[in-house]
Design a protein around this motif. Structure first.
Motif, mmCIF file in Angstrom:
data_model
loop_
_atom_site.group_PDB
_atom_site.id
_atom_site.type_symbol
_atom_site.label_atom_id
_atom_site.label_comp_id
_atom_site.label_asym_id
_atom_site.label_seq_id
_atom_site.Cartn_x
_atom_site.Cartn_y
_atom_site.Cartn_z
ATOM 1 N N TYR A 172 0.842 -1.198 0.000
ATOM 2 C CA TYR A 172 0.000 0.000 0.000
ATOM 3 C C TYR A 172 0.879 1.251 0.000
ATOM 4 C CZ TYR A 172 -4.104 -2.780 1.325
ATOM 5 O OH TYR A 172 -5.127 -3.672 1.368
ATOM 6 N N ARG A 173 1.914 1.193 0.844
ATOM 7 C CA ARG A 173 2.789 2.361 0.967
ATOM 8 C C ARG A 173 3.491 2.631 -0.354
ATOM 9 N NH1 ARG A 173 3.525 -0.453 5.764
ATOM 10 N NH2 ARG A 173 2.664 0.660 7.548
ATOM 11 N N GLU A 174 4.018 1.530 -0.962
ATOM 12 C CA GLU A 174 4.745 1.720 -2.216
ATOM 13 C C GLU A 174 3.820 2.250 -3.295
ATOM 14 O OE1 GLU A 174 7.083 -1.477 -3.553
ATOM 15 O OE2 GLU A 174 8.335 -1.533 -1.759
ATOM 16 N N ALA A 175 2.587 1.692 -3.329
ATOM 17 C CA ALA A 175 1.653 2.140 -4.359
ATOM 18 C C ALA A 175 1.357 3.621 -4.199
ATOM 19 C CB ALA A 175 0.365 1.336 -4.277
ATOM 20 N N ALA A 176 1.112 4.040 -2.960
ATOM 21 C CA ALA A 176 0.766 5.440 -2.738
ATOM 22 C C ALA A 176 1.961 6.336 -3.019
ATOM 23 C CB ALA A 176 0.279 5.636 -1.304
ATOM 24 N N GLU A 177 3.145 5.897 -2.593
ATOM 25 C CA GLU A 177 4.321 6.742 -2.810
ATOM 26 C C GLU A 177 4.686 6.804 -4.286
ATOM 27 O OE1 GLU A 177 7.510 7.633 -0.275
ATOM 28 O OE2 GLU A 177 7.048 5.933 1.016
ATOM 29 N N ALA A 178 4.465 5.706 -4.987
ATOM 30 C CA ALA A 178 4.775 5.717 -6.413
ATOM 31 C C ALA A 178 3.876 6.704 -7.150
ATOM 32 C CB ALA A 178 4.601 4.317 -6.994
ATOM 33 N N MET A 179 2.711 6.997 -6.560
ATOM 34 C CA MET A 179 1.832 7.988 -7.188
ATOM 35 C C MET A 179 2.183 9.400 -6.774
ATOM 36 S SD MET A 179 -1.957 6.448 -7.385
ATOM 37 C CE MET A 179 -2.029 5.753 -5.772
ATOM 38 N N GLY A 180 3.234 9.529 -6.016
ATOM 39 C CA GLY A 180 3.677 10.869 -5.667
ATOM 40 C C GLY A 180 3.103 11.390 -4.374
ATOM 41 N N ALA A 181 2.581 10.481 -3.521
ATOM 42 C CA ALA A 181 2.105 10.935 -2.221
ATOM 43 C C ALA A 181 3.301 11.243 -1.340
ATOM 44 C CB ALA A 181 1.246 9.860 -1.567
ATOM 45 N N THR A 182 3.216 12.322 -0.577
ATOM 46 C CA THR A 182 4.284 12.595 0.388
ATOM 47 C C THR A 182 4.100 11.652 1.566
ATOM 48 O OG1 THR A 182 3.008 14.226 1.585
ATOM 49 C CG2 THR A 182 4.308 15.025 -0.256
ATOM 50 N N ARG A 183 5.118 11.579 2.418
ATOM 51 C CA ARG A 183 5.045 10.690 3.562
ATOM 52 C C ARG A 183 3.808 10.974 4.409
ATOM 53 N NH1 ARG A 183 9.515 7.586 5.380
ATOM 54 N NH2 ARG A 183 9.764 6.220 3.610
ATOM 55 N N LYS A 215 -3.709 9.456 4.626
ATOM 56 C CA LYS A 215 -4.760 9.022 3.705
ATOM 57 C C LYS A 215 -4.826 7.508 3.543
ATOM 58 C CE LYS A 215 -6.107 13.118 1.993
ATOM 59 N NZ LYS A 215 -5.193 13.894 1.155
ATOM 60 N N VAL A 216 -3.704 6.819 3.773
ATOM 61 C CA VAL A 216 -3.702 5.379 3.523
ATOM 62 C C VAL A 216 -3.476 4.568 4.799
ATOM 63 C CG1 VAL A 216 -2.585 3.502 2.279
ATOM 64 C CG2 VAL A 216 -2.889 5.701 1.170
ATOM 65 N N GLN A 267 1.013 12.528 3.563
ATOM 66 C CA GLN A 267 -0.216 12.166 2.841
ATOM 67 C C GLN A 267 -0.428 10.661 2.904
ATOM 68 O OE1 GLN A 267 0.889 13.938 -0.872
ATOM 69 N NE2 GLN A 267 -0.504 15.667 -0.605
#
Lengths: 376, 253
Positions: A261-272, A278-279, A274
Motif C-alpha cells: 500500500y505504501r509503495e503504491a501510494a508513494e509511487a503515485m507521488g504521495a508525500t510521507r 490518507k492510507v 499524505q
C-alpha cells in the motif's frame, strides 16, 4: 510361517505405550490445564467478588445502628431485654415504622422514650439504596453516627484522572507509533522500540514516586497552587504510564498495513504525511482504536500510582488542580482495615464488581474491534 | 521522423547492500513509443523501473549509480521528488488496490494534487477508468471496495489509478501476471491507443507481448543490458548477440 512371526513381533512393538506416548499425554494434560486455568480463574474471581459484594447491592430497609445499640446498652436495662435487643440489632426492617414496632415489643415505655431521643441523633438509618450508592458523593464508611456509601466522587475521580491521562497519552502514543512505524529507519527505529518497551516495564510504584516527589513540588511552584497532588499530577503520570503500551499496540497495528500500500501510494507521488494520513491511518483504524481502549482500561485499573499522585481526597473535581480519590485506590487503602462481612467490606467489593465490569467491557470492546481488523 | 528523447539512461548501476542487480545499462526511450524490456527472472528489470521512479528511497540498502535523465533533466536534480513520481505512473506486477472504494482509488492521486471539486474529480475518474477499459464494468458500483473486483479488473483499476494524474510516462511491470488472456488483450489494445498520448515502458516476461506491442525492445540478462534494438528487427533475426536470439526463441529463460 516366518512372515507371521515377523508380524506378531512388529505388532507388539507398535502397540506398546512407550515413554514418548506418556510424555506426549503428560504434556497434553499439562498444556490443557494451563489453558483452561485462565477461564477457571476468571470465573472464580468473578464469583468471589460478586459473592462478597452483591449482598450489599441488594440490601435495603432499616436496622439499628451499632451506635444506637451501644447507647441503649449503657442505659439500665434488664439482661433479657438486652439479649432481645442484640437480636434485634442484626435484623433488617423494610420501613422505619416496622422497626419502631419491633422496638416497642422489646423495650419498656421509658426505654422507648430514650430511644425516641436517639432517633433525633439518627439512631436508625437507611443502610443502603442503589440510587444513593451511585448518586451520592459522600463516601464516609467509617462514620460512627451515619456511615454513607456514595461512590459518585470516586467515579468522578477515576474518570477525571483517566480522561486527563488519555488527553496526554493519545496524541503522544499515536505520534510515537507513527514516527517509529513510518518515519524512523534502521538503528534509530530499533533503539526507539526497545526504549518504549522498557518504559512500559517501569513499575507503577516508581511512577507514583515520581508523582509524589518530583511532580508535586513542580506543580506547586509552576502553578502556585497549595497542593500538587491532584488530577493534573495523576493524569500526567497515568498518561505517561499508559503511552508506552498504547504506542506498542498502535505500532503493531501500523505494521499490519501491507508495505505494498505504501509503495503504491508513494509511487503515485504521495508525500510521507499524505501516505500516513490518507492510507496507513484509515487502514489501521481498528488497531488504533483498540490501542486507545486498552490504554483507557489500563488507566481505569491503575492503583498504586493513582493512590500516590491524586492526593486521595474525596472530592468532585472542578479543575485539574483539585485532589481526588480513585475507585481502585479506595479499595487498596481501605480493604485491609475493614471487618470481613461488614457493610464497609461489602461496599468495597461492590466497587470491585464495578471495576471488574468496566475493565471487562473495555477489553471486550477492544478485542471485538481487533477482530474487526481480521475480518475486514 | 526522429522523436524526442523522453528518458536517457547512461551507465546505470544498482546494487543492494553489495549485491549487484544492474550494471552498466545505457539506453534511450523516445517520446510516444512503447519500449519493452524483456529478460528472464532476476535480470534487473524491476530494479531498473524502481531507479527511474526514485523508488530506491524505499529500500535503504539500494544504491543507484550512473545517470538517468527524464525530459533531459537528471532525476537526482529534481527538487520535488513527489512531482517526478506524479509524472511517471507505475503499475506493479500484482494489482495493489488501496483499501478504498473504486472511486477513491482512482481519485486518490488527483486529491493529493489538491483537486477538490466533485465535478472535476468525477470527470478524471471517468476518463481514467475509460482509458483503462474498466469504466463499463464498474460504472454502477464506483462506491464499492476496490478489493472486491476480480484480479483482472483490479489490475485495470491500478492502471486507471496510474493514469489519473495524467503522467507523461507509464511504466508497467509484468502487468499480465495476474490477468487472464482476454483481459491481457484488452489492456494491450488500450496501451496501443495510449501510446499516442504518453510514453510507455513495458517490462514483460512474455516475449510475444513485447513483439506485439513494442517499438523498441531491450534484452536484460543477469543485470546487464545485452541488446537494445527495434522490435521488428530483433524478432526477424537481426540480433548482435546470440543470447538474445536464443532467449527470443525460447531456448532458455
Amino acid at each position: 510361517m516366518n512372515e507371521s512371526t515377523n508380524q506378531t513381533v512388529s505388532h507388539s512393538i507398535d502397540d506398546c505405550r512407550n515413554l514418548d506416548w506418556y510424555i506426549d499425554k503428560f504434556i497434553q494434560v499439562f498444556v490443557f490445564i494451563g489453558g483452561i486455568s485462565a477461564i477457571v480463574f476468571i470465573i472464580g474471581i468473578f464469583f468471589f467478588i460478586t459473592n462478597e459484594g452483591i449482598g450489599f447491592l441488594f440490601k435495603s430497609g432499616f436496622q439499628l445502628t451499632p451506635h444506637a445499640v451501644s447507647l441503649l446498652e449503657e442505659a439500665k436495662i434488664p439482661d433479657d431485654t438486652l439479649a432481645a435487643l442484640d437480636e434485634l440489632a442484626g435484623e433488617n426492617f423494610e420501613t422505619a415504622t416496622e422497626l419502631e414496632a419491633a422496638l416497642e415489643d422489646v423495650l419498656m415505655p421509658e426505654e422507648l422514650s430514650q430511644f425516641q431521643a436517639l432517633i433525633v441523633k439518627s439512631a436508625v438509618y437507611e443502610p443502603f439504596s442503589i440510587s444513593e450508592f451511585f448518586t451520592s458523593y459522600r463516601w464516609k464508611p467509617t462514620s460512627e453516627w451515619n456511615p454513607t456509601y456514595g461512590i459518585l466522587a470516586l467515579i468522578a475521580g477515576t474518570a477525571s484522572v483517566t480522561g486527563f491521562a488519555m488527553l496526554i497519552a493519545i496524541p503522544f502514543s499515536l505520534g510515537a507509533a507513527i514516527y517509529i512505524g513510518e518515519f524512523a529507519t534502521g538503528r534509530q527505529r530499533e533503539v526507539l522500540k526497545v526504549l518504549v518497551e522498557l518504559l512500559a516495564a517501569v513499575p507503577s510504584v516508581v511512577w507514583g514516586f515520581i508523582g509524589l516527589s518530583i511532580m508535586n513540588p513542580l506543580i506547586i511552584r509552576l502553578f502556585n497552587v497549595p497542593i500538587g497532588l491532584n488530577v493534573l499530577n495523576a493524569g500526567l503520570i497515568l498518561g505517561l504510564m499508559a503511552a508506552p503500551i498504547m504506542t506498542t499496540i498502535a505500532e503493531d497495528a501500523l505494521k499490519a498495513v501491507p508495505d505494498r500500500y505504501r509503495e503504491a501510494a508513494e509511487a503515485m507521488g504521495a508525500t510521507r504525511w499524505q501516505l500516513v494520513f490518507k492510507v496507513v491511518l484509515p487502514a489501521s483504524k481498528n488497531g488504533l482504536v483498540a490501542a486507545v481502549l486498552l490504554g483507557v482500561g489500563r488507566g481505569f485499573g491503575e492503583t498504586m500510582a493513582v493512590l500516590m499522585a491524586t492526593g486521595h481526597t474525596i472530592n468532585l473535581p472542578t479543575s485539574v488542580f483539585d485532589s481526588v480519590r480513585a475507585l481502585t485506590a479506595t479499595i487498596a487503602a481501605e480493604l485491609g482495615e475493614t471487618a470481613v462481612g461488614s457493610d464497609h467490606y461489602q461496599a468495597l467489593f461492590t466497587l470491585g464488581i464495578l471495576l471488574f465490569l468496566v475493565t471487562f467491557l473495555i477489553n471486550l470492546t477492544a478485542d471485538l474491534v481487533v477482530r474487526g481488523i481480521r475480518k475486514g | 521522423m526522429v522523436a524526442a528523447k523522453k528518458l536517457e539512461v547512461s551507465n546505470l548501476s544498482i546494487d543492494y547492500g553489495g549485491k549487484t542487480a544492474i550494471s552498466g545499462v545505457s539506453l534511450t526511450v523516445r517520446e510516444h513509443e512503447i519500449f519493452s524490456i524483456i529478460g528472464p527472472a532476476n535480470s534487473g528489470k524491476t530494479s531498473f523501473l524502481k531507479a527511474i521512479n526514485r523508488m530506491d528511497l524505499f529500500t535503504s540498502s539500494m544504491r543507484v549509480g550512473g545517470d538517468i535523465a527524464f525530459n533531459g533533466k537528471n532525476i537526482r536534480q529534481w527538487r520535488n521528488i513527489y512531482a517526478l513520481r506524479q509524472s511517471i505512473g507505475v503499475v506493479f506486477p500484482l494489482p495493489i488496490g488501496l483499501p478504498l472504494s473504486i472511486y477513491d482509488n482512482v481519485a486518490f492521486a488527483p486529491r493529493l494534487a489538491g483537486i477538490k471539486r466533485a465535478s472535476e474529480l468525477d470527470e478524471i475518474v471517468e476518463r481514467s477508468l475509460k482509458r483503462a477499459a474498466l469504466w463499463d464494468e464498474v460504472k454502477d458500483r464506483l462506491k464499492s471496495l476496490g478489493s472486491l473486483l476480480s484480479g483482472g479488473q483490479q489490475q485495470r483499476l491500478t492502471i486507471a489509478r496510474a493514469l489519473s494524474q495524467n503522467p507523461q510516462m507509464l511504466m508497467l511491470d509484468e502487468f499480465s501476471i495476474a490477468v487472464d488472456p482476454v483481459t491481457t488483450m484488452r489492456i494491450e489494445e488500450m496501451l496501443k491507443e495510449l501510446k499516442k498520448e504518453i510514453t510507455i515502458i513495458l517490462v514483460t516476461n512474455l516475449v510475444q507481448q513485447a513483439r506485439r506491442l513494442a517499438d523498441h525492445t531491450a534484452f536484460f540478462l543477469t543485470g546487464q543490458c545485452i541488446e537494445v534494438g527495434e522490435t521488428d528487427a530483433m524478432f526477424t533475426g537481426e540480433v548482435k548477440d546470440v543470447r538474445t536470439s536464443e532467449y527470443i526463441q525460447g531456448r532458455f529463460g
